[in-house]
Design a protein around this motif. Structure first.
Motif, short mmCIF file in Angstrom:
data_model
loop_
_atom_site.label_atom_id
_atom_site.label_comp_id
_atom_site.label_asym_id
_atom_site.label_seq_id
_atom_site.Cartn_x
_atom_site.Cartn_y
_atom_site.Cartn_z
N PRO A 1 -16.45 -9.62 10.42
CA PRO A 1 -16.35 -8.35 9.72
C PRO A 1 -17.37 -7.29 10.11
CG PRO A 1 -17.51 -9.89 8.38
CD PRO A 1 -17.15 -10.62 9.63
N GLY B 1 -18.24 -3.67 12.02
CA GLY B 1 -17.54 -2.49 12.49
C GLY B 1 -17.62 -2.37 14.00
N LEU C 1 -9.78 11.59 0.57
CA LEU C 1 -10.91 10.97 -0.13
C LEU C 1 -12.12 10.91 0.80
CD1 LEU C 1 -12.05 9.36 -2.59
CD2 LEU C 1 -11.24 7.30 -1.42
N ARG D 1 -17.81 10.39 4.56
CA ARG D 1 -16.83 9.88 5.51
C ARG D 1 -15.45 9.87 4.88
NH1 ARG D 1 -18.55 7.45 10.03
NH2 ARG D 1 -20.79 7.10 10.24
N PHE E 1 -11.88 8.53 4.01
CA PHE E 1 -11.24 7.22 3.84
C PHE E 1 -9.79 7.35 4.24
CE2 PHE E 1 -10.40 3.14 2.12
CZ PHE E 1 -9.12 3.21 1.60
N GLY F 1 -7.59 4.31 5.00
CA GLY F 1 -6.73 3.16 4.76
C GLY F 1 -6.46 2.40 6.04
N ALA F 2 -5.67 1.32 5.91
CA ALA F 2 -5.49 0.40 7.04
C ALA F 2 -4.77 1.04 8.21
CB ALA F 2 -4.71 -0.85 6.57
N ARG F 3 -3.74 1.84 7.93
CA ARG F 3 -2.97 2.47 9.01
C ARG F 3 -3.11 3.97 9.02
NH1 ARG F 3 1.65 -1.49 7.28
NH2 ARG F 3 0.70 -0.69 5.39
N PHE G 1 -2.57 5.92 6.37
CA PHE G 1 -1.60 6.55 5.48
C PHE G 1 -2.03 6.48 4.02
CE2 PHE G 1 0.48 7.30 9.12
CZ PHE G 1 1.31 6.33 9.66
N ALA G 2 -3.34 6.52 3.78
CA ALA G 2 -3.83 6.57 2.41
C ALA G 2 -3.61 7.99 1.85
CB ALA G 2 -5.31 6.21 2.39
N GLY G 3 -3.90 8.17 0.59
CA GLY G 3 -3.92 9.51 0.02
C GLY G 3 -2.59 10.07 -0.42
N GLU G 4 -1.54 9.24 -0.53
CA GLU G 4 -0.23 9.73 -0.94
C GLU G 4 -0.17 9.87 -2.46
OE1 GLU G 4 1.83 10.37 2.66
OE2 GLU G 4 2.44 10.72 0.56
N VAL H 1 -10.32 4.40 -6.71
CA VAL H 1 -11.17 4.81 -5.59
C VAL H 1 -12.52 5.41 -5.99
CG1 VAL H 1 -9.21 5.07 -4.05
CG2 VAL H 1 -10.07 7.06 -5.30
N ARG I 1 -14.42 -4.15 6.22
CA ARG I 1 -15.50 -3.66 5.35
C ARG I 1 -14.97 -3.43 3.95
NH1 ARG I 1 -20.12 -1.94 7.63
NH2 ARG I 1 -20.17 -1.90 9.90
N ASN J 1 0.07 3.54 -2.22
CA ASN J 1 0.15 4.95 -1.85
C ASN J 1 -1.23 5.58 -1.69
OD1 ASN J 1 2.89 5.95 -1.52
ND2 ASN J 1 3.22 5.20 -3.60
N LEU J 2 -2.17 5.14 -2.52
CA LEU J 2 -3.51 5.75 -2.47
C LEU J 2 -4.40 5.16 -1.40
CD1 LEU J 2 -4.35 6.30 -6.22
CD2 LEU J 2 -4.16 8.07 -4.45
N VAL J 3 -4.41 3.82 -1.25
CA VAL J 3 -5.42 3.22 -0.37
C VAL J 3 -4.87 2.52 0.86
CG1 VAL J 3 -7.08 3.05 -2.24
CG2 VAL J 3 -5.61 1.09 -1.74
N ASP J 4 -3.52 2.43 0.97
CA ASP J 4 -2.89 2.02 2.23
C ASP J 4 -3.39 0.68 2.80
OD1 ASP J 4 -2.84 3.15 5.65
OD2 ASP J 4 -1.16 2.41 4.44
#
Lengths: 393, 393
Positions: free
Chosen positions: A4, A6, A230, A235, A237, A239-241, A243-246, A321, B235, B319-322
DNA sequence: GATATTTAGTCCACAACATAGACTAAATGG
DNA sequence: CCATTTAGTCTATGTTGTGGACTAAATATC
């Protein structure tokens, strides 16, 4: 077993990397504080006066900083020489495609906005290739003007209202524009590297770098679709791909009105622009604001309903969040006077007993410029973080 | 204007920092891949064979790695000497306070679980000082056994079911235990440094380091309260003040049943343990499982309702954190067979049209050990990330 | 107006750590 | 047994920061 650490931790550090990091440190401190002497830089960074002198000499040679005059901190002693970011060599371009305008901004290394160009156009009825061709023309005009004032454009970022594949720049789906699977970089082809990024994320970065709030907030943007950016400890944020923040598809009521996403009861159906205009039979946002100013009961009721829905969705977001502040941008900046009390009340009711502090709700300071400024700011940020890329070889 | 560089970018790099980083890089690669020769390390890290030899010599002297025998990659040539993490010098302690047990684990640098001790006790009826005194005794016993097998405990982390102030270790509120404002580190006082951390976050890290999934997932934990730990690119995401992940208070229905947090219609009221037991008149979780296994209609209906609520809340979270994957732990691991289809179905219905991939739902592989292993793993991770702290001076 | 004091910045020898090529060591194929 | 291949050590060199000596530029004091 996953290791884990970065990506930064996976790079060997050699002498050149050490120098690059220390150059970035010095340049970053100068950028953050406006101007510093070598002696102050030595104190702040912990590097010796000798080392700071050498690093500053490299940055001066690269044209990233200039000496700006003498200054003395104490009563006596040799005056120091202020070192400042040079706003006269490199610049970045922020571009934006939104529903009813195209926008470009030229920002120098000192984060001054040197040039602004906006073109009103209905981007929802135009084809993507037409929209992007018009943007390209606007940008090329800006670049010509940049050359005229002696600035070299080193890169650009384009803000679009929808999720973006960061690796390819393809816009998979931008509901506000009616776009699907648009390969933006192939179509744009400007004489400097351009990346494409989601508008809500860039607006959040714009608030971070050109606003004056703390470095932990949730930025809410919205036209038809509603997005959120966010920022935590400075920094973004993603998400994994990416596509966060919807926020627009966060659930307000699980059996509520059907949404175009296939679910039911999404925030967008209560607080999106289409929902607001439909509820008031207003033609556009300007007409809605006129109705609100006139005290039209239907308009006020629609805002009340939108405010409660925003409050519900934002309380879920805060629980998940944990932002410090909530910034309303997009259409919500214009509607802030009619939304703020309802949203704040709903947040207090839902969060006030458990959380020691309910995040305050503030309105965007940058208005419609936030995304384009955030876009340009990202390029500026990269130059500051990696000054060796700008050094002569 | 806020300067958005992370803390790591604000440190000058000198020769000692360069060496520390390269030591960490080498140790991290050995940890990640099980064992490596110096030649392989040179190839992987990009450092020269000379440099790698010196770094490995330092790590051998510190007792963090050992030479483990010869190995040859090709058909001819001098065989290389395998270097492996030494599991025989340093170890970490993971501790956990949960509703009905206390748990401690001893984990060595190679991430082998060397000792396990669990004590059944009703922690909800005991006072915090009693609970922590019992945990202290359990931990001291484990340390004695560690000494007996030649391991030196260098640190520990304690998992508790509730939000924690990371700076002070104070547990502000742990609803599962009935605790408020408990100053845990002052009460615990073990002969090694101990930090306190939220249980859902540690369980997520446990899944990351001791499980085998991808490094981007949302871990869902739950007893009475429901918490989530979010891991992105290996992380942990904590939010602005460290209070992210409160999945239990995400809105399922805005006018639903009142919650103890002051809001209405929170996930906890539908899918928390109390909600499930009340709906089925079951005494405890074991009885609920027995009813489910017997096909009791009320038990099945309660799980169906909980599953739908989980699905709604998780769709907002996605949707928020993906996240890439959703891992169900806590009580939801035990109830997985009766929850999975409903949750998966709800996620597909709410996310399946807009998102190119709906995150799969999987069950925790570590069961009730996840948090304690994640706790110990955090200490192990710190040793690997900063081996110079373990070098002889 | 001269000197002492204070503070900034440069000079230069040295230290720390990585590099690069020469060299030794340990294996197998022919 | 020798040639070849690969791993690892040795040693001189290069890069970059350090630390103390020194110069420069200012003001306070006499």
């Amino acid at each position: 077993m996953t290791q884990p650490t970065g990506p930064a931790a996976k790079q060997a550090v050699r002498h050149d990397a050490m120098r690059a990091r220390n150059l970035a440190l010095v340049l970053g401190e100068v950028a953050a504080r406006g101007s510093l002497t070598r002696a102050a830089l030595s104190e702040i960074t912990g590097l010796t006066k000798t080392t700071v002198s050498k690093l500053v000499a490299d940055l001066i040679e690269a044209g990233l900083v200039v000496e700006a005059g003498t200054v003395r901190a104490g009563e006596r002693g040799r005056p120091g020489m202020e070192v400042r970011i040079s706003g006269e060599r490199v610049a970045a371009v922020g571009l934006e495609i939104n529903v009813d305008y195209l926008s470009v901004r030229l920002v120098d290394l000192a984060r001054s906005v040197r040039l602004r160009r906006t073109q009103a156009v209905d981007n929802r009825t135009a084809r993507p290739v037409e929209v992007i061709a018009a943007l390209r023309d606007l940008a090329l005009g800006l670049v010509d003007e940049a050359v005229d004032i002696g600035l070299q454009v080193v890169g650009g970022v384009l803000a679009v209202p929808g999720p973006v594949d960061l690796a390819t720049g393809v816009v998979h789906n931008a509901p506000n524009l009616g776009w699907r699977e648009v390969p933006v970089p192939e179509l744009l082809r400007l004489p400097f590297p351009v990346r494409v990024e989601n508008e809500a994320n860039l607006a959040a970065l714009g608030e971070l770098w050109f606003g004056s709030g703390p470095p932990d907030f949730l930025y809410v943007s919205g036209e038809i679709g509603i997005g959120a950016g966010l920022v935590v400890r400075g920094r973004l944020f993603r998400g994994a791909r990416g596509f966060a923040g919807e926020l627009g598809h966060v659930v307000v009521s699980p059996d509520g009105p059907p949404c175009r996403c296939g679910a039911r009861g999404c925030l967008e159906r209560y607080a999106g622009q289409d929902a607001l205009l439909t509820a008031t039979a207003a033609e556009d946002l300007t007409e809605l604001v006129t109705l609100l100013e006139a005290g039209d009961p239907r308009a006020l009721a629609a805002c009340e309903r939108a405010g409660r829905a925003l409050g519900v969705a934002l309380s879920s977001a805060v629980n998940l969040v944990d932002p410090d502040t909530i910034v309303l941008g997009g259409i919500f900046a214009r509607l802030f006077p009619w939304l703020a009390d309802t949203v704040t009340g709903m947040l207090a009711a839902r969060l006030g007993q458990m959380r020691s502090a309910v995040p305050p709700l503030v309105v965007s300071q940058l208005g419609t410029e936030a995304a384009a400024l955030g876009a340009a700011g990202q390029v500026i940020q990269q130059v500051i973080a990696d000054p060796t890329a700008s050094l002569p070889t």
